[in-house]
Design an enzyme around this catalytic site. Structure first.
Site, PDB file in Angstrom:
ATOM      1  CD  GLN A 102      -2.642  -1.201   2.630  1.00  0.00           C
ATOM      2  OE1 GLN A 102      -3.750  -0.715   2.674  1.00  0.00           O
ATOM      3  NE2 GLN A 102      -2.073  -1.748   3.689  1.00  0.00           N
ATOM      4  CG  HIS A 120      -2.880   2.593  -2.124  1.00  0.00           C
ATOM      5  ND1 HIS A 120      -2.860   2.654  -0.754  1.00  0.00           N
ATOM      6  CD2 HIS A 120      -3.986   1.884  -2.442  1.00  0.00           C
ATOM      7  CE1 HIS A 120      -3.914   2.006  -0.262  1.00  0.00           C
ATOM      8  NE2 HIS A 120      -4.600   1.525  -1.259  1.00  0.00           N
ATOM      9  CB  CYS A 131      -3.421  12.733 -22.751  1.00  0.00           C
ATOM     10  SG  CYS A 131      -1.722  12.748 -22.136  1.00  0.00           S
ATOM     11  CB  SER A 224      -3.931   0.156  11.346  1.00  0.00           C
ATOM     12  OG  SER A 224      -4.131   1.164  10.378  1.00  0.00           O
TER      13      SER A 224
HETATM   14 ZN   LIG Z   1      -1.400  14.825 -21.186  1.00  0.00          ZN
END
Ligand SMILES: [Zn+2]
Length: 279
Positions: A102, A120, A131, A224
Site C-alpha cells: 500500500q 496505491h 491524456c 492497521s
Molecule cells: Zn497529457
C-alpha cells in the site's frame, strides 16, 4: 520480540512457502516516512490530499505540487530498512508468491524485491489527468527546477508527509510555478498514486485478488488495515480458508481474522523471521 510463540507460528507459516505479503505504512516508518495513523490509529494533524481536492480545486492541486516539489527530495533520500531487506530476502529464498504494498515510496523495490504490486501506485511516476500519459517523476523534477530557479522556501518543514509533500507557508506557494503534461501539451499532472477518495484501478485489484486466492498464506506487515483497499484482501483470504498472519505494532482491524498475530516492531520481527528461516 525476536523470540516467542507468536514468532514461532509466523516462522512456521512463512516457512511453508507460497506466502503473499501485504505491506503498509508501518513498514516504512523506520525509513523516516511517517504513517498517517501511527500506532494509536488516530489521524495525524496533516490531512492527506483527497482525489476530490486534487481534481476539482486548481489551487489545491497547485499547493500539492509546491509542497511535493520540496518533499520529493526527502522521499528520494529515504532508504529501505531492515524490514524491506528481510522481505526481499524471503522472496529471494523462494518463500513468497507475491508482494503487494500500500506504500508509494518504492522502498520494497529499492531493497531488491521484484514484481511488487503497488496497490496505491508510486511517487516515482506522474499521470496526466487529460491524456493519461505516464511519465517519470525525476524528469518532472528537472522541468520544475528549470521553471522555479528562485524557489527556495525557507520554512520547509523537516517532516515529509506520506504523499511526498511537506507543509509550506502560503506566500511560498504563490511563488511556485507548476508545469503541465508534455505529451498532450497542457494537461494537468497528478502523481501516479491513489489519493484518499479515489478508487484503485480494477485490473490492479483483480491481480491482487488472484495473488491472494492462490497464496498459501497472507502476511500483513505494518498496516492497521483501516482502509478497505487493503482490508478486503484479508477478508477474501479468511473466506477462502487461507491462513492470515498480521505483524503490526498496535491493534488492527483484521485482528479477529488473523490466525497468527505478532504485535511488535517490524524492525525486530522481520530480520528475526528471515534469520530463523536461514536466509
Ligand atoms: Zn497529457
Amino acid at each position: 520480540m525476536t523470540t516467542g510463540p507468536d514468532l514461532d507460528e509466523l516462522v512456521e507459516l512463512v516457512g511453508r512457502g507460497g506466502a503473499v505479503v501485504l505491506s503498509g505504512a508501518g513498514l516504512s516508518t523506520d525509513s523516516g516516512i511517517p504513517d498517517y495513523r501511527g500506532v494509536t490509529g488516530a489521524l495525524r494533524t496533516h490531512s492527506p490530499m483527497t482525489w476530490q481536492t486534487f481534481t476539482r480545486d486548481p489551487q489545491g492541486r497547485h499547493r500539492y505540487w509546491a509542497r511535493s516539489y520540496v518533499g520529493w527530495r526527502q522521499i528520494g533520500l529515504a532508504r529501505p530498512n531492515a524490514g524491506h531487506h528481510a522481505v526481499a530476502a524471503l522472496q529471494g529464498a523462494g518463500l513468497l508468491a507475491g508482494v503487494i504494498t500500500q506504500n508509494v515510496d518504492g522502498l520494497h523495490q529499492a531493497a531488491g524485491a521484484r514484481d511488487v504490486v503497488e496497490l496505491h501506485g508510486g511517487l516515482d511516476r506522474t499521470v496526466c489527468l487529460a491524456c493519461g500519459d505516464v511519465a517519470d517523476r525525476a524528469s518532472l523534477d528537472l522541468r520544475l527546477r528549470a521553471a522555479n530557479p528562485g524557489f527556495r522556501p525557507e520554512h520547509a518543514a523537516d517532516e515529509v508527509n506520506p504523499d511526498g509533500d511537506v507543509e509550506l507557508p502560503e506566500e511560498a506557494l504563490d511563488d511556485f510555478v507548476m508545469v503541465d503534461c508534455l505529451a498532450c501539451g497542457g494537461g494537468p499532472l497528478k502523481p501516479d498514486v491513489v489519493f484518499f477518495g479515489e478508487t484503485v484501478p480494477p485490473d490492479r485489484v483483480q491481480h491482487c485478488y488472484e495473488l491472494v486466492v492462490g497464496a498459501r498464506s497472507l502476511v500483513v506487515l505494518g498496516s492497521s488495515l483501516t482502509v478497505m483497499s487493503g482490508y478486503r484482501f484479508v477478508l477474501r483470504a479468511a473466506k477462502e480458508g487461507i491462513p492470515v498472519a498480521i505483524v503490526n505494532s498496535g491493534p488492527t482491524r483484521g485482528d479477529e481474522k488473523a490466525d497468527v498475530r505478532v504485535d511488535a516492531p517490524l524492525g525486530l520481527v522481520l530480520p528475526a523471521l528471515a534469520s530463523r528461516l536461514g536466509r
